[in-house]
Enzyme design. Structure first.
Site, short mmCIF file in Angstrom:
data_model
loop_
_atom_site.label_atom_id
_atom_site.label_comp_id
_atom_site.label_asym_id
_atom_site.label_seq_id
_atom_site.Cartn_x
_atom_site.Cartn_y
_atom_site.Cartn_z
N SER A 406 0.82 -1.21 0.00
CA SER A 406 0.00 0.00 0.00
C SER A 406 0.85 1.27 0.00
O SER A 406 0.35 2.34 -0.28
CB SER A 406 -0.88 0.08 1.24
OG SER A 406 -1.18 -1.14 1.77
N HIS A 427 -2.45 -2.82 -6.15
CA HIS A 427 -2.89 -2.46 -4.80
C HIS A 427 -4.40 -2.65 -4.68
O HIS A 427 -5.18 -1.84 -5.18
CB HIS A 427 -2.48 -1.01 -4.49
CG HIS A 427 -2.88 -0.58 -3.11
ND1 HIS A 427 -3.19 0.72 -2.79
CD2 HIS A 427 -3.03 -1.30 -1.96
CE1 HIS A 427 -3.51 0.77 -1.52
NE2 HIS A 427 -3.42 -0.43 -1.00
N GLU A 439 -5.52 -0.15 -7.65
CA GLU A 439 -4.48 0.76 -8.15
C GLU A 439 -3.43 -0.07 -8.87
O GLU A 439 -2.85 -0.99 -8.28
CB GLU A 439 -3.83 1.53 -7.00
CG GLU A 439 -4.65 2.72 -6.52
CD GLU A 439 -3.95 3.50 -5.41
OE1 GLU A 439 -3.85 4.72 -5.51
OE2 GLU A 439 -3.51 2.87 -4.43
N ASN A 477 -3.72 6.38 -0.84
CA ASN A 477 -3.22 6.48 0.55
C ASN A 477 -2.39 7.73 0.76
O ASN A 477 -2.30 8.25 1.87
CB ASN A 477 -2.43 5.23 0.91
CG ASN A 477 -3.36 4.07 1.27
OD1 ASN A 477 -4.55 4.28 1.47
ND2 ASN A 477 -2.82 2.87 1.34
#
Ligand code: CAA
Length: 697
Positions: A406, A427, A439, A477
């Protein structure tokens, strides 16, 4: 006659064939053609008219690209009224998806037939509007108030069989739409059937609309279209005449058509389709995908394996020990049982997926034949490097080696192999068999067909795949850590986690940031803070209260305590009474005198932080287009769809005002509030994020 509608006369029947690929959207040419076709049929002495669509579908609705532009005549409501008023018998024959304005044209026809596979519905609420061509008046007249309300406020399409049961269509017949439509029209003529206008039918029965309105508003978390559409159905029941109901529908339709929510939802509709269509992938063939390896069978790995199994891939699950592999299988089986319960797969399919398509392994050599391996092991660079070194040794040439990290640097992971061109980040978001976002993280040396393979896997798994570049946290993130930091700063300055969560659910987020942190596990943020601590700038404001919670062993939902306290068997939590003292101690340490925040200020600061970081992410090329950020936040972070995404929201709010606020906040903290160069540039040039979307798609 327009090119979009072909006119023929076959015996007594005039045939109007829609020819507007790909989905026969009811753009102006189609509307003109239908109007002229009805007129010509009447002039030609036809006794009946058949309307159907060439290609994959009957009309899939109004042409969404025309929204917000001046409506060109004939408008859809007038066209529908004209079809209904024709003295000829008008029959619609449906296949594919008869949606929105498409179903409204069918409802204006006097008789409706469909093939069994046809689906029909009024999905306008998902575009921030309501059925505006008589759908809210005609559907309840044929289906009854409750059934119509359900379809209109949920936007859920139904299959032909259900539509027949509900009285929405008259007949379901196998065959070609043209042939079954012609036969039905002839049968009606032979039987001397009367013209049958839905608008002449009695008004449907009223229900307690006020109670329903409140329920819909609450359920929509601020989305206006379902509740407003309900008011239009109310008019069908209560207005003095059909015409008065139509007039009310139009007023409400225009209210929504002119709303920001319509802008947001239409942006989401087109962006959702554009996000995986990358110019760089045009003509690039993905590598073959049949066998997938998953390393690590925790919640994430088991979720990835479940998604892969459900999409027809064979999965080898690699774990450290036999016990861990069995536990992984149990997790996967639990996930698949959920799919059985929801009717997605049968019990037989469950058996086949768990016993034939899934292989358990504890030895890396079992991955020798995998086309793609995704690791979901502990989030620690040294562990990832061990995994990739082993994969490099055993995997066949051409296998795609993916990390589900992540935050970590995919370039560094790739560099420990002799084939960095085959390494990519995939991800997933937990639970990976449920969450839509993927992702696809492209490292410096990732080859283009590996990128295409990442997107191909996303498509197989029914994900919304977004291309991201390498940086700490990628798109989602990274932005999250900035808006979360903004929330932490507001807490230090006087707000409470509960006020912030409330303000942001009021804005439309599915959950506030502190409830989300509890769900994700507070240890994740803790590990990330520790990892970043050595590189932090001395000017950064870093609160200690989140660490204190973790030091006391409170990791959120999984330990029963975090910002909230969770009782077994109960949904949601109640504020943790220990948290205010931790925050006060932190403020005292920093000698901060707390002040009051309004919900409006909380939301504004939080959104400004999100937009500013998102603009940096686009400006640095981590996201290629603003819409990539918007779709990331929408599909992975609970951002309200009716606002379109943070950068669409910013465009609607006005970029100059947002920049001005950021500059004002920078007077208190010029380290955190450094304005994004891209935001400054757009404001200086008087352009928007949507301009960038158009230029780069
Ligand atoms: N208007 C304009 N373009 C449309 C469209 C529409 N109503 N529906 C689909 N398209 C476009 C898509 O953007 C896509 O374009 P690109 O290839 O350039 O990306 C193309 O048609 C194919 O669409 P999909 O990729 O979505 O194809 P699919 O087979 O997966 O799905 C579909 C087909 C179920 C019809 C889906 O496209 C869909 O749900 N469309 C929207 C339907 C809808 O919401 N209709 C109501 C419109 S509002 C209305 O009618 C209001 C009113 O009362 C006046």
């Amino acid at each position: 006659m327009s090119n979009a509608i072909k006119y023929e006369k076959i015996g007594d029947i005039a045939v109007l064939t829609a020819q507007n690929p790909p989905v026969n959207a009811l753009g102006v040419d189609v509307r003109k053609g239908l109007l002229a076709g009805i007129q010509q049929a009447e002039n030609d002495g036809a006794k009946a008219v058949l309307i159907y669509g060439d290609g994959r579908t009957y009309f899939a609705g109004a042409d969404i690209r025309e929204f917000g532009k001046p409506m060109l005549d004939p408008g859809l409501p007038d066209l529908c009224n004209r079809i209904e008023a024709s003295p000829l018998i008008v029959v619609s024959s449906m296949h594919g998806t008869a949606l929105g304005g498409g179903l409204e044209v069918a409802l204006s026809s006097h008789y409706r037939i469909a093939v069994p596979s046809a689906k029909m519905g009024l999905p306008e609420v998902h575009l921030g509007i309501l059925p505006g061509a008589g759908g809210t008046q005609r559907l309840p007249r044929v289906a009854g108030t409750e059934a119509a309300l359900d379809m209109i406020t949920s936007g859920r399409p139904i299959k032909a069989g259900e539509a027949l049961e509900k009285g929405i269509i008259d007949r379901v017949t196998e065959g070609e739409p043209r042939e079954i439509g012609l036969a039905y029209a002839q049968e009606l003529l032979d039987a001397g059937a009367a013209r049958r206008a839905v608008g002449d039918m009695p008004a449907p029965e009223a229900i307690d609309f006020d109670v329903r309105y409140e329920t819909l508003l609450k359920k929509g978390r601020g989305q206006l279209s379902p509740a407003t559409a309900m008011r239009a159905v109310q008019a069908a029941c209560e207005a003095d005449s059909f015409e008065a109901g139509i007039k009310r529908e139009r007023e409400l339709f225009m209210e929504l058509m002119n709303s920001d929510q319509r802008l947001g939802m239409v942006h989401a509709f087109f962006s959702e389709r554009a996000v995986s269509k990358l110019p760089e992938l045009k003509g690039v063939a993905p590598r073959a995908l049949a066998d997938i390896g998953v390393i690590g069978g925790g919640t994430m790995g088991a979720g990835i394996a479940t998604a892969a199994l459900l999409s027809g891939l064979s999965v080898t699950m690699l774990e450290m020990t036999d016990e861990a592999a069995t536990a992984a299988k149990d997790r996967i089986a639990g996930n698949l049982q959920g799919a059985v319960k929801r009717g997605k797969i049968s019990a037989d399919q469950f058996e086949a997926l768990t016993n034939q398509s899934l292989t358990l392994a504890t030895d890396y050599t079992s991955l020798a034949n995998a086309d793609l391996v995704v690791e979901a092991v502990f989030e620690e660079m040294s562990v990832k490097k061990i995994v990739f070194t082993q994969l490099d040794e055993v995997c066949k040439p051409g296998a795609v080696l993916a990390t589900n990290t992540s935050y970590l640097d995919v370039n560094e992971i790739a560099a420990c192999t002799k084939r960095p061109e085959d390494v990519i980040g995939l991800h997933f978001f937990s639970p990976a068999h449920v969450m839509k976002l993927l992702e696809v993280v492209v490292a410096d040396k990732t080859s283009i067909d590996v990128v295409a393979t990442g997107f191909a896997l996303g498509k197989m798994l029914n994900k919304i795949s977004v291309r991201a570049g390498v940086c700490d946290g990628f798109i989602g993130n990274r932005i999250l850590s900035t808006y979360r930091a903004c929330a932490d700063h507001m807490i230090l300055d006087g707000a409470s986690p509960y006020q912030i969560d409330k303000a942001l659910t009021g804005f439309g987020f599915a959950m506030g940031p502190f409830a989300v942190a509890d769900l994700a596990g507070l240890d994740i943020g803790w590990a990330s803070r520790k990892r970043l601590a050595p590189t932090r700038d001395a000017r950064e404001r870093v609160p200690s209260f989140p660490d204190k919670l973790c030091e006391d062993g409170h990791f959120g939902q999984k330990t029963g305590k975090g910002y909230y306290v969770y009782e077994a068997g109960k949904r949601g939590g109640t504020p943790n009474p220990d948290v205010p003292a931790l925050i006060e101690a932190n403020r005292a340490e920093l000698a901060i005198t707390p002040r009051d925040f309004t919900d409006a200020e909380i939301t504004r600061r939080y959104m400004c932080a999100m937009v500013n970081e998102a603009a940096k992410v686009v400006g640095e090329g981590i996201a290629q287009r603003p819409l990539d950020v918007d779709m990331t936040l929408l599909f992975g972070y609970g951002f309200p769809r009716y606002r379109g995404g943070p950068l669409k929201w910013a465009d609607i709010e006005g970029l100059d005002g947002i920049l001005a606020d950021i500059m004002a906040y920078a007077k208190e903290d010029d380290y955190f509030w450094q304005p994004a160069p891209l935001l400054q540039q757009l404001v200086a040039e008087g352009r928007t994020f949507d301009d960038l979307n158009r230029e780069n798609s």
